[in-house]
Design a protein around this motif. Structure first.
Motif, short mmCIF file in Angstrom:
data_model
loop_
_atom_site.label_atom_id
_atom_site.label_comp_id
_atom_site.label_asym_id
_atom_site.label_seq_id
_atom_site.Cartn_x
_atom_site.Cartn_y
_atom_site.Cartn_z
N LEU A 1 58.06 -34.14 29.80
CA LEU A 1 57.72 -35.47 29.81
C LEU A 1 58.04 -35.97 31.30
O LEU A 1 59.06 -35.72 31.70
CB LEU A 1 58.11 -36.33 28.75
N GLY A 2 56.94 -36.97 31.78
CA GLY A 2 57.27 -37.51 33.03
C GLY A 2 57.95 -38.70 32.95
O GLY A 2 58.57 -39.25 34.14
N PHE A 3 58.51 -38.97 31.70
CA PHE A 3 59.41 -40.03 32.06
C PHE A 3 60.63 -40.19 31.50
O PHE A 3 60.84 -38.82 30.37
CB PHE A 3 58.58 -41.38 30.92
N LYS B 1 51.79 -48.01 28.59
CA LYS B 1 51.78 -46.98 29.22
C LYS B 1 52.96 -46.23 29.19
O LYS B 1 54.08 -46.57 28.39
CB LYS B 1 51.64 -47.43 30.94
N ALA B 2 53.04 -44.94 29.71
CA ALA B 2 54.36 -44.14 29.76
C ALA B 2 54.70 -43.62 28.35
O ALA B 2 55.83 -43.77 28.09
CB ALA B 2 55.32 -44.96 30.57
N GLY B 3 53.63 -43.51 27.58
CA GLY B 3 54.01 -42.92 26.20
C GLY B 3 54.43 -43.96 25.36
O GLY B 3 54.91 -43.51 24.27
N TYR C 1 66.11 -37.00 30.91
CA TYR C 1 65.08 -36.48 31.19
C TYR C 1 64.46 -35.04 30.56
O TYR C 1 65.28 -34.50 30.38
CB TYR C 1 64.73 -36.33 32.62
N SER C 2 63.35 -34.61 30.37
CA SER C 2 63.05 -33.60 29.80
C SER C 2 62.07 -32.82 30.46
O SER C 2 61.10 -33.75 31.13
CB SER C 2 62.49 -33.56 28.44
N ALA C 3 61.57 -31.64 30.52
CA ALA C 3 60.69 -30.99 31.55
C ALA C 3 59.23 -31.25 30.95
O ALA C 3 58.47 -31.20 31.66
CB ALA C 3 60.91 -29.64 31.73
#
Lengths: 213, 375
Positions: B287-289, B116-118, B283-285
């Motif tokens: 991607l949520g992870f 999960k989470a890419g 963090y990047s805008a």
């Protein structure tokens, strides 16, 4: 930057919408009646996605919604890696173990496996296994209260609000697994990338919650 | 029942076309940055003794390792992490070399967890380690490299959330909490669960102002003012040392004009049994992870018999690719290969022509549609 909020559909939605109205955030009637699952707020300040309760933590964990409101029961089951900064005074309920009066059901002995029907397989499994009780989970999507009476299981793990549904199906509460109310959750990346917006909304929710309690 | 030929085990995948191209471009750009800062590549073994990982990364991650038994009966594990292998190699084989040692790596790691989470169960990490320097200058070096990596690959709006392991450890020590209570406090801070914190803190016998401070901990995150806020309240030596280090980092990153993406997060409490100083997450805008992270781990090499301080970071190539996916312009495609027909007549001439083109470095593709049996 616009924040996207995920709201749980179902019984908690009316309370959520009422809370948002108290906070000065209104979702237009047309929007709500249109059955669209994503609407932009009239003020342009927030976008809303309406999801099944158990999907709200997923939406927020993956960042398709920056924040969400869902029950703690749902969050416990989802095991999502999200921030949980605020409890809201709505959606009160309990996660309980319940069954037919008289207890043990079809269990043969104190050591034998308990068969549990539930919409909360993760919570149920860890609840019993943590106590050293062998458990067999029967995952159901709904009408869990029917299962003990039909002989499908020894007991259920489910959420109760007033206890009326349990009573109508001849069930009693054996024990409380967890108390639940609505919780605001935040995506971990959004917290840093939209921090000003996230903190502003959290503050607004907190003030609204205090005013309501 | 026989499995279908198409069935695959959970957590694996193959890449083709643009997915390959984006990964290779990322790798090339990151490698250029790593080498540009004086790091040498180290290629590490795919597996090692399970014990190596268990004492390296700790039980949490080692539990997720794929384990198997060697012919001699010893327990092996596919690497769930690369830092441990770098640390072991340096501690046992390279510690006589001039310090500090700068190494970068890239490779697949294997973790038995729900995809999960890419990320799948096999995913690619790339990162570097700076071993043998306890200096704050090395902390700054690492942050500057991370920053340059994100710039180099064209990551749109990103943040580096910076904290310090000693800040929270100092607080726990000051409160004299037992292990279970410290864990509960850590979880509440990690979840930014203010209500849980209020509950926990109400049981502590400390001044009201300190209680209020603990409750405010989850949102002690932001720019330089965060550090000043904390400094006004925190008295214990460890936390103050942490704050002083972060202030220096802030000042210098500001003076060299690299503080735009920097945010301070004093509620960063993950991996505290591993990290000893600076901790950060990227963090990047898009991607949520988190894309990756790192920090100072001054105790890891000691477990391999060599007391050396170390700091490093790793980035998830899969998540970088996912975060760039929507923003990256179409890859400049390579020169299309020139078709060389293999005729039905005397074929030696066609092959000679193909060799001539290859000799000049022209990309070709043999077109044998008309090929018949070579006479």
């Amino acid at each position: 930057m616009t924040l996207t909020l995920a709201l749980a559909k179902g019984r908690i939605l009316d309370e959520e919408l009422q809370f948002l109205t108290h906070a000065g955030i209104s979702i237009s009637r047309e929007g709500l009646n249109s059955r669209r699952l994503k609407i932009a707020n009239a003020d342009g300040g927030y976008d809303f996605v309406f999801a099944r309760g158990p999907d709200v933590p997923t939406y927020v964990e993956y960042g398709v919604a920056d924040m969400g409101i869902c029950g703690r029961d749902v969050l416990l089951e989802a095991d999502a890696d999200v921030h949980q900064p605020l409890h809201l005074p709505l959606g009160f309920c309990k996660l309980v173990v319940a069954g037919l009066p008289g207890g043990a059901g079809r269990r043969q002995s104190a050591l034998s496996t308990v068969r549990v029907a539930t919409k909360y397989p993760r919570v149920a499994e860890s609840h019993f296994r943590d106590q050293g009780i062998p458990v067999e989970i029967v995952p159901l999507a709904g009408s869990v209260e029917l299962a003990p009476g039909l002989g499908l299981c020894d007991c259920i793990v489910d959420v109760v609000q007033t206890g009326q549904t349990l009573a109508e199906n001849g069930l009693v509460v054996y024990e409380v697994v967890a108390e639940s109310s609505a919780q605001v959750i935040v995506n971990r990346a959004s917290y840093h990338l939209k921090q000003a917006e996230v903190l502003r909304l959290l503050k607004l929710f907190e003030a609204t919650a205090r005013g309501q309690v | 029942m026989a499995k279908s030929y198409a069935a695959i085990p959970q957590g694996v995948q193959a890449y083709l076309g643009p997915e390959v191209s984006i990964r290779r471009q990322l790798e090339a750009k990151l490698e250029e940055v790593f080498q540009g800062w004086g790091y040498r590549e180290i290629i590490l073994p795919l597996y090692d003794y399970f014990e190596t990982f268990a004492c390296g990364v700790g039980p949490g991650l080692a539990d997720k390792a794929y384990r198997f038994v060697d012919r001699d009966g010893s327990l092996l594990a596919l690497r769930p992490d690369l830092t441990t292998l770098v640390a072991k190699t340096v501690a046992t084989r390279l510690s006589h070399q001039a310090l500090p040692i700068r190494l970068f790596y890239r490779g697949e790691v294997f973790r038995y967890e729900q995809p999960k989470a890419g990320r799948q169960r096999v995913f690619t990490q790339t990162g570097l380690e700076l071993i043998g320097s306890p200096l704050l200058a090395s902390d700054l070096e690492i942050l500057l490299i991370v920053e340059e990596c994100l710039r180099a690959i064209g990551m749109p709006s990103y943040r580096i959330a910076v904290g310090h392991a000693a800040f929270f450890q100092g607080i726990c020590k000051g409160l004299e909490l037992d292990a279970a209570s410290a864990e509960a406090l850590k979880t509440a801070v990690d979840h930014k669960d203010v209500a849980a914190l209020e509950r926990l803190v109400s049981g502590y016998r400390i001044e009201e102002s300190k209680k209020n401070f603990l409750v405010s901990l989850p949102h002690l995150s932001g720019g330089g003012e965060t550090l000043r806020l904390a400094k006004a309240v925190v008295r214990n030596a460890d936390s103050r040392r942490a704050l002083a280090e972060l202030e220096k980092i802030h000042r210098i990153m500001n003076e060299v004009g690299r503080d735009e993406a920097l945010v301070f997060d004093l509620s960063e409490v993950r991996g505290l049994d591993y990290y000893t100083g600076l901790i950060f997450k990227v963090y990047s805008a898009s991607l949520g992870f988190e894309l990756g992270g790192g920090g100072r781990y001054d105790k890891l090499l000691e477990t391999f018999g060599c007391k050396l301080p170390a700091i490093g970071f790793s980035l998830s190539e899969d998540r970088l690719a996912a975060a760039l996916d929507s923003t990256l312009p179409a890859m400049e495609s390579a020169v299309p290969p020139q078709k060389v027909a293999i005729s039905s007549g005397p074929v030696a001439g066609d092959f000679a022509r193909a060799l001539e083109l290859r000799g000049r470095g022209v990309p070709i593709c043999l077109d044998s549609e008309t090929e018949q049996d070579i006479p």
